[in-house]
Design a protein around this motif. Sequence first.
Motif, PDB file in Angstrom:
ATOM      1  N   ALA A 154       0.828  -1.203   0.000  1.00 54.09           N
ATOM      2  CA  ALA A 154       0.000   0.000   0.000  1.00 54.09           C
ATOM      3  C   ALA A 154       0.866   1.259   0.000  1.00 54.09           C
ATOM      4  O   ALA A 154       0.559   2.239  -0.700  1.00 54.09           O
ATOM      5  N   ALA A 155       1.944   1.251   0.767  1.00 60.00           N
ATOM      6  CA  ALA A 155       2.843   2.407   0.800  1.00 60.00           C
ATOM      7  C   ALA A 155       3.495   2.622  -0.560  1.00 60.00           C
ATOM      8  O   ALA A 155       3.648   3.764  -1.017  1.00 60.00           O
ATOM      9  N   ARG A 156       3.870   1.545  -1.212  1.00 60.67           N
ATOM     10  CA  ARG A 156       4.494   1.678  -2.536  1.00 60.67           C
ATOM     11  C   ARG A 156       3.493   2.222  -3.550  1.00 60.67           C
ATOM     12  O   ARG A 156       3.834   3.061  -4.377  1.00 60.67           O
ATOM     13  N   LEU A 157       2.258   1.751  -3.485  1.00 61.72           N
ATOM     14  CA  LEU A 157       1.249   2.239  -4.417  1.00 61.72           C
ATOM     15  C   LEU A 157       0.905   3.703  -4.149  1.00 61.72           C
ATOM     16  O   LEU A 157       0.552   4.440  -5.072  1.00 61.72           O
ATOM     17  N   ALA A 158       1.010   4.141  -2.899  1.00 63.58           N
ATOM     18  CA  ALA A 158       0.747   5.542  -2.588  1.00 63.58           C
ATOM     19  C   ALA A 158       1.748   6.453  -3.289  1.00 63.58           C
ATOM     20  O   ALA A 158       1.431   7.600  -3.635  1.00 63.58           O
ATOM     21  N   ALA A 159       2.963   5.942  -3.518  1.00 59.61           N
ATOM     22  CA  ALA A 159       3.984   6.722  -4.212  1.00 59.61           C
ATOM     23  C   ALA A 159       3.870   6.614  -5.727  1.00 59.61           C
ATOM     24  O   ALA A 159       4.615   7.274  -6.448  1.00 59.61           O
ATOM     25  N   MET A 160       2.937   5.782  -6.205  1.00 59.48           N
ATOM     26  CA  MET A 160       2.732   5.578  -7.646  1.00 59.48           C
ATOM     27  C   MET A 160       1.236   5.716  -7.938  1.00 59.48           C
ATOM     28  O   MET A 160       0.545   4.735  -8.243  1.00 59.48           O
ATOM     29  N   PRO A 161       0.684   6.924  -7.823  1.00 63.59           N
ATOM     30  CA  PRO A 161      -0.777   7.107  -7.869  1.00 63.59           C
ATOM     31  C   PRO A 161      -1.434   6.709  -9.178  1.00 63.59           C
ATOM     32  O   PRO A 161      -2.648   6.500  -9.201  1.00 63.59           O
ATOM     33  N   ALA A 162      -0.675   6.586 -10.255  1.00 59.82           N
ATOM     34  CA  ALA A 162      -1.277   6.203 -11.535  1.00 59.82           C
ATOM     35  C   ALA A 162      -1.219   4.701 -11.791  1.00 59.82           C
ATOM     36  O   ALA A 162      -1.822   4.215 -12.758  1.00 59.82           O
ATOM     37  N   GLN A 163      -0.511   3.971 -10.937  1.00 55.92           N
ATOM     38  CA  GLN A 163      -0.309   2.546 -11.184  1.00 55.92           C
ATOM     39  C   GLN A 163      -1.526   1.732 -10.767  1.00 55.92           C
ATOM     40  O   GLN A 163      -2.051   1.877  -9.671  1.00 55.92           O
ATOM     41  N   ARG A 164      -1.983   0.842 -11.655  1.00 56.01           N
ATOM     42  CA  ARG A 164      -3.030  -0.112 -11.322  1.00 56.01           C
ATOM     43  C   ARG A 164      -2.389  -1.464 -11.020  1.00 56.01           C
ATOM     44  O   ARG A 164      -1.271  -1.751 -11.449  1.00 56.01           O
ATOM     45  N   LEU A 165      -3.142  -2.298 -10.306  1.00 54.26           N
ATOM     46  CA  LEU A 165      -2.605  -3.573  -9.859  1.00 54.26           C
ATOM     47  C   LEU A 165      -3.621  -4.679 -10.119  1.00 54.26           C
ATOM     48  O   LEU A 165      -4.809  -4.526  -9.824  1.00 54.26           O
ATOM     49  N   ALA A 166      -3.148  -5.783 -10.672  1.00 53.90           N
ATOM     50  CA  ALA A 166      -3.973  -6.984 -10.818  1.00 53.90           C
ATOM     51  C   ALA A 166      -3.662  -7.923  -9.659  1.00 53.90           C
ATOM     52  O   ALA A 166      -2.503  -8.209  -9.373  1.00 53.90           O
ATOM     53  N   ILE A 167      -4.709  -8.381  -8.990  1.00 52.92           N
ATOM     54  CA  ILE A 167      -4.575  -9.280  -7.852  1.00 52.92           C
ATOM     55  C   ILE A 167      -5.159 -10.625  -8.266  1.00 52.92           C
ATOM     56  O   ILE A 167      -6.358 -10.735  -8.518  1.00 52.92           O
TER      57      ILE A 167
END
Length: 237
Positions: A154-167
């Motif tokens: 979550a912290a890493r994604l907060a620094a990459m606001p445009a990045q989407r993630l497939a789970i």
Amino acid sequence: MKRTVLTTVLLVAGGLGSASAAPVLLEGVVPDEATRQAIVTRATAVFGAVAVEDRLRVGPVAAPPGGRDGLLRLLDPALRQVRDGHLEWRPGALRIEGVVADEAARRELLQTLAAAGVTPTDGLRLRGSDAGVEFEPGSARLTAPAQRQLDAVAARLAAMPAQRLAIVGHTDDAGSAEANLALSLQRAEAVRSYLADHGVEPRRLDVRGAGAAEPRADNTTPEGRARNRRIELRAVD
């Protein structure tokens, strides 16, 4: 990391990335001795003599399209950036697994392999994104270590606001296909809910349950089943 698949013509596994890591294992069946020697020579040039362990066998298999040169082109120096890597070639199919530093490295490697003539199936994960998420047995309840791992994601994604993630949720092959599919989706949804509760916008998170259909290892051993019970977190272009 080892895997034996008897129909494999070329398999490269182990500590791809540095000679100080686990040896790079060459394993499988090739059509003749000249091909075996050429593969070993090429792998040694790419990874270093200390890093290469040769277990290739000569057997009654057909030469791949493009012949020996097609196989050798797969052993590109770009593979050195992969950690815990696995490259598997079968007639008409290529799969790459492992961890790379970032999305740019993933794209570069996939393009390099595709240039050898076969579009690879992408099993690459980004460093820090494949959280190794664990669950309570037979449930979709996250363990405490898994929650700490997802906090870092979550912290890493907060620094990459445009990045989407497939789970993507996976299971071993114990139980029915229907039950495994449902459980894998529940676990993927649990990861999305946790990340959403920790500041990641749900619209950035795609979920899918794969059940036991996409194993990473052999389900006939406890170790293999453990590797197959997993969540993969993958950056989406």
